[in-house]
Design an enzyme around this catalytic site. Sequence first.
Site, PDB file in Angstrom:
ATOM      1  N   TYR A 199     -11.052   3.928 -17.387  1.00 48.64           N
ATOM      2  CA  TYR A 199      -9.906   4.585 -16.292  1.00 48.64           C
ATOM      3  C   TYR A 199      -9.758   5.603 -17.494  1.00 48.64           C
ATOM      4  O   TYR A 199      -8.581   6.814 -16.548  1.00 48.64           O
ATOM      5  CB  TYR A 199      -9.815   3.713 -16.417  1.00 48.64           C
ATOM      6  CG  TYR A 199     -10.514   2.822 -14.918  1.00 48.64           C
ATOM      7  CD1 TYR A 199      -9.936   2.996 -13.633  1.00 48.64           C
ATOM      8  CD2 TYR A 199     -10.486   1.790 -15.518  1.00 48.64           C
ATOM      9  CE1 TYR A 199     -10.843   2.680 -12.925  1.00 48.64           C
ATOM     10  CE2 TYR A 199     -11.904   1.068 -14.121  1.00 48.64           C
ATOM     11  CZ  TYR A 199     -11.756   1.817 -13.061  1.00 48.64           C
ATOM     12  OH  TYR A 199     -12.590   0.882 -12.114  1.00 48.64           O
ATOM     13  N   HIS A 258       4.553  -2.021 -23.148  1.00 45.72           N
ATOM     14  CA  HIS A 258       3.121  -1.339 -22.430  1.00 45.72           C
ATOM     15  C   HIS A 258       2.206  -3.127 -23.008  1.00 45.72           C
ATOM     16  O   HIS A 258       1.061  -3.227 -23.404  1.00 45.72           O
ATOM     17  CB  HIS A 258       2.386  -0.964 -23.297  1.00 45.72           C
ATOM     18  CG  HIS A 258       2.805   0.720 -22.445  1.00 45.72           C
ATOM     19  ND1 HIS A 258       2.453   1.695 -23.134  1.00 45.72           N
ATOM     20  CD2 HIS A 258       3.900   0.785 -22.558  1.00 45.72           C
ATOM     21  CE1 HIS A 258       3.301   2.204 -22.863  1.00 45.72           C
ATOM     22  NE2 HIS A 258       4.190   2.250 -22.058  1.00 45.72           N
ATOM     23  N   GLU A 316      -0.872   5.175 -11.828  1.00 48.40           N
ATOM     24  CA  GLU A 316      -2.161   5.148 -10.971  1.00 48.40           C
ATOM     25  C   GLU A 316      -2.768   4.658 -10.282  1.00 48.40           C
ATOM     26  O   GLU A 316      -1.911   2.399 -10.874  1.00 48.40           O
ATOM     27  CB  GLU A 316      -3.309   5.183 -11.941  1.00 48.40           C
ATOM     28  CG  GLU A 316      -3.199   6.700 -13.027  1.00 48.40           C
ATOM     29  CD  GLU A 316      -4.557   6.416 -13.952  1.00 48.40           C
ATOM     30  OE1 GLU A 316      -5.297   5.917 -13.699  1.00 48.40           O
ATOM     31  OE2 GLU A 316      -4.583   7.716 -14.542  1.00 48.40           O
TER      32      GLU A 316
END
Length: 481
Positions: A366, A263, A356
């Site tokens: 978010y 990530h 998303e």
Amino acid sequence: MLFTVLFPSRRTGALLVSAFALLSSPLAAQAIRTGTVAERYAQLCASCHGAELQGGQAPSMLDDVWVSGGDDESLARSIRNGFPEKGMPAWSAALPEKEIRAMVIFMLEKRAQARREQTQFVKPAESIAVQSELHAYKLDTWVGDLVEPWGLAFLPGNRALVTEKKGNLYLVENGRRAATPIKGVPEVDIDGQAGLFDVVPHPDHARNGWIYFAYSDPQKDADGKPVSLTRIIRGKLRDGALVDQETIFQGPLQYYRPDGGVHFGGRIAFDKKGYLYFTIGERGDGRNAQDLARPTGKVHRVFDDGRIPEDNPFAKRTGVDRTIWSYGHRNPQGLAFDPVSGNLFDAEHGPRGGDELNLVQPGRNYGWPIITYGMNYDGTAMVDITAKDGMEQPVTYWVPSLAVCGINFYTGDLFPKWKNQLFLASLAAEELRRIEIKDGKVLKQETLFKNLGRIRYVIGGPDGALYVLLPTRIARISPAG
Ligand code: HEC
């Protein structure tokens, strides 16, 4: 309904008894709490709905026919409340909300899988015409002989730059890749998901020559252990080398994480005013995404030289990373401005289920990891809520996950009906998608092709063709016929 017609009520009664007997056994109760969602389904649901959800004594969950609604909330309600009068017990007592959510994801995954097996996806062969919904196109290899290309930038004079994850930057001239990589590229952490990521020219590149890069920057922590974090630099090309390098963003060493791992984000986009936006993933720890002191799990905004704009949402706070534009992101690897509305969109990898597409607005949260439409990769439940006050809902989400990567709006002229639509690359699903968005809503999605390997990026070229980064090559999509 079908069930009651097919099976006499005596049978229903018997089924009810066996389901409750299972629940009351201590072994089963324990398994409910610790098992994966597939195991729970096998224990609790398969006897009626079939081992593969194909139906049996209760309706199939694969055929897209729903008596009580097929959207996420309706499915959760059906499971929670059951249909006691028709033979399905209520599961709210046995299954905590997050287990019910995991069960919904599991059902949606199985349904998507069944649908996929019945769908013939296009897998274009070299130079063969393919009829898609709006345009016939063909796909040709533009540049081959690459390893995991990550970013692509077009420069004036029929030149382009392509990054490889493993740290190489290549110049492409008139469709020909240089034999050797550009020299002077910084040392890059390439373990795990780390690597050399995006490459983007300055909007005024023709005049100033600046080119921006995102990459995983390897450093040593206080104990001398290797750590890394996404860093943004700019430089210029001269005589086959990257020169005049300047750091645009580098996080504090204390927020670097052990090198490699997951990530990193790593996508860059400029808006029309010349502000620079970039993404950094949460590095495998969701809490980072909610911590405003840390650069991880965020979309950032700076001036083109790295200075922090005074009107950034957290510019006046202390103890925060003042470059933050939005937070609560997991791993945004797609970032693009809508050329018509000027809206900024990010595509981010969710967990299992829950990728998303977000409309990114300043200062907004978010939600990761507090809300998500996904569950853990091992099939265990994650959270029970998909929405919360003060947290943004995605424009759309994907269950099952596609592993969404690069996105861009098409602004070329070769495919007039695709103009201003969003194109999305995906890794695991190996799909190139076309997405029509209007007023912040997704109206339509089309899979343009599938199964040519993991796709990291898609971008329109100055010639109006669409360029797609496949595992070992850049493909060019142009009109056929
Ligand atoms: C004892 C049999 C039985 C078991 C066990 C059972 N179901 Fe059902 N289920 C049914 C029946 C019968 C219906 C149909 C109700 C109707 O006709 O409206 C149903 C309906 C449903 C529906 C709604 C389908 C629709 O068309 O709207 C869902 C969702 C569902 N079940 C999920 C589950 C899940 C998840 C489990 C396991 C946790 C489960 N069921 C366990 C018998 C069962």
